[in-house]
Design an enzyme around this catalytic site. Structure first.
Site, PDB file in Angstrom:
ATOM      1  N   GLY A 134      51.622  12.537 -24.141  1.00  0.00           N
ATOM      2  CA  GLY A 134      51.839  11.126 -24.631  1.00  0.00           C
ATOM      3  C   GLY A 134      52.816  10.541 -23.898  1.00  0.00           C
ATOM      4  O   GLY A 134      53.498  11.110 -23.155  1.00  0.00           O
ATOM      5  N   GLN A 137      58.661   3.883 -21.566  1.00  0.00           N
ATOM      6  CA  GLN A 137      59.108   4.857 -20.670  1.00  0.00           C
ATOM      7  C   GLN A 137      58.555   4.614 -19.207  1.00  0.00           C
ATOM      8  O   GLN A 137      59.370   5.193 -18.303  1.00  0.00           O
ATOM      9  CB  GLN A 137      58.483   6.240 -21.025  1.00  0.00           C
ATOM     10  CG  GLN A 137      58.681   6.706 -22.488  1.00  0.00           C
ATOM     11  CD  GLN A 137      58.135   7.920 -22.892  1.00  0.00           C
ATOM     12  OE1 GLN A 137      57.187   7.779 -23.350  1.00  0.00           O
ATOM     13  NE2 GLN A 137      58.830   9.103 -22.521  1.00  0.00           N
ATOM     14  N   CYS A 158      60.384  15.395 -24.650  1.00  0.00           N
ATOM     15  CA  CYS A 158      60.172  13.823 -24.174  1.00  0.00           C
ATOM     16  C   CYS A 158      60.343  13.703 -22.650  1.00  0.00           C
ATOM     17  O   CYS A 158      61.217  14.306 -22.120  1.00  0.00           O
ATOM     18  CB  CYS A 158      61.005  13.122 -24.890  1.00  0.00           C
ATOM     19  SG  CYS A 158      61.112  11.277 -24.646  1.00  0.00           S
ATOM     20  N   LEU A 159      59.341  12.965 -22.102  1.00  0.00           N
ATOM     21  CA  LEU A 159      59.366  13.039 -20.701  1.00  0.00           C
ATOM     22  C   LEU A 159      60.634  12.417 -20.270  1.00  0.00           C
ATOM     23  O   LEU A 159      61.134  12.445 -19.061  1.00  0.00           O
ATOM     24  CB  LEU A 159      57.984  12.378 -20.324  1.00  0.00           C
ATOM     25  CG  LEU A 159      56.684  13.048 -20.400  1.00  0.00           C
ATOM     26  CD1 LEU A 159      55.518  12.317 -19.780  1.00  0.00           C
ATOM     27  CD2 LEU A 159      56.755  14.308 -19.489  1.00  0.00           C
ATOM     28  N   HIS A 178      55.976  10.025 -32.490  1.00  0.00           N
ATOM     29  CA  HIS A 178      57.104   9.956 -31.446  1.00  0.00           C
ATOM     30  C   HIS A 178      56.672   8.737 -30.551  1.00  0.00           C
ATOM     31  O   HIS A 178      57.855   8.183 -30.109  1.00  0.00           O
ATOM     32  CB  HIS A 178      56.756  11.309 -30.671  1.00  0.00           C
ATOM     33  CG  HIS A 178      57.571  11.506 -29.481  1.00  0.00           C
ATOM     34  ND1 HIS A 178      58.699  12.475 -29.595  1.00  0.00           N
ATOM     35  CD2 HIS A 178      57.740  10.913 -28.329  1.00  0.00           C
ATOM     36  CE1 HIS A 178      59.384  12.401 -28.355  1.00  0.00           C
ATOM     37  NE2 HIS A 178      58.727  11.474 -27.572  1.00  0.00           N
ATOM     38  N   GLU A 179      55.459   8.646 -30.150  1.00  0.00           N
ATOM     39  CA  GLU A 179      55.286   7.597 -29.126  1.00  0.00           C
ATOM     40  C   GLU A 179      55.745   6.076 -29.856  1.00  0.00           C
ATOM     41  O   GLU A 179      56.233   5.203 -29.301  1.00  0.00           O
ATOM     42  CB  GLU A 179      53.878   7.430 -28.885  1.00  0.00           C
ATOM     43  CG  GLU A 179      53.476   8.704 -28.001  1.00  0.00           C
ATOM     44  CD  GLU A 179      54.470   9.271 -27.016  1.00  0.00           C
ATOM     45  OE1 GLU A 179      55.178   8.294 -26.624  1.00  0.00           O
ATOM     46  OE2 GLU A 179      54.628  10.405 -26.663  1.00  0.00           O
ATOM     47  N   HIS A 185      59.220   5.207 -29.795  1.00  0.00           N
ATOM     48  CA  HIS A 185      59.818   4.599 -28.361  1.00  0.00           C
ATOM     49  C   HIS A 185      59.307   3.166 -28.379  1.00  0.00           C
ATOM     50  O   HIS A 185      60.474   2.318 -27.964  1.00  0.00           O
ATOM     51  CB  HIS A 185      58.863   5.200 -27.501  1.00  0.00           C
ATOM     52  CG  HIS A 185      59.411   6.506 -26.817  1.00  0.00           C
ATOM     53  ND1 HIS A 185      60.649   6.798 -26.211  1.00  0.00           N
ATOM     54  CD2 HIS A 185      58.489   7.624 -26.640  1.00  0.00           C
ATOM     55  CE1 HIS A 185      60.517   8.053 -25.737  1.00  0.00           C
ATOM     56  NE2 HIS A 185      59.758   8.534 -25.976  1.00  0.00           N
TER      57      HIS A 185
HETATM   58 ZN    ZN Z   1      59.331  10.609 -25.735  1.00  0.00          ZN
END
Ligand code: ZN
Length: 164
Positions: free
Chosen positions: A46, A51, A94-95, A136-137, A140
């Site tokens: 995701g 991000q 998380c990236l 989660h996304e 963000h």
């Molecule tokens: Zn994340």
């Protein structure tokens, strides 16, 4: 299509609320394609607009590609219109927060409304990984990261170990 660079926390853009996408333009389609490329290159499942520095309400998700069942999805202006009372804790990576795995409690099921790349309004009930990933996304898009979803004690411990 191209792979974009992924912002790393505490980049201030990861703490900002994103603006609606609105009309689906060629620029939005290109951003979505680039975000999918970027997600696959980073071996994630995701990725949200902020991000990659795109401060718009867009995220991409593919729950199955790592298991050999690719199913790329693009969500524009997503909204959680219903959530189960039942919650579950699970570890999330998380990236944008490399190396950190935080245990986050979230509703098990949600009903998500969004606009797809054709400009069509969609609505679907999500469960399991899809439900967790979408929440989660969407966090963000509201400037919220996993650090903001854990207790103060847990946050301090995670931050002490965080080496961006
Ligand atoms: Zn994340």
């Amino acid at each position: 299509m191209s792979v974009l660079s992924i912002l790393v926390w505490p980049d201030p853009r990861l703490s900002q609320v994103c603006a609606p996408v609105g009309k689906v333009t060629e620029a939005v389609r290109k951003l979505a394609a680039d975000m999918l490329d970027t997600m696959y290159a980073a071996e994630g499942r995701g990725l949200a607009g902020p991000q990659v520095g795109a401060m718009q309400r867009i995220f991409v998700m593919d729950a199955g590609w790592k298991a050999g069942h690719p199913a790329p999805q693009v969500f524009l202006d997503p909204a959680i219109v219903a959530a189960s009372e039942g919650v579950e804790s699970s570890v999330e990576g998380c990236l944008s927060i490399p190396g950190v795995r935080a245990e986050v409690e979230r509703p098990v099921e949600i009903t998500l409304a969004w606009t797809d790349l054709e400009g069509v309004e969609r609505r679907e009930r999500l469960t399991g990984f899809d439900a967790r990933c979408a929440q989660h996304e969407i966090d963000h898009l509201d400037g919220i990261v996993t650090f903001d979803r854990v207790s103060a004690i847990e946050r301090a411990a995670l931050l002490a170990a965080y080496l961006p």
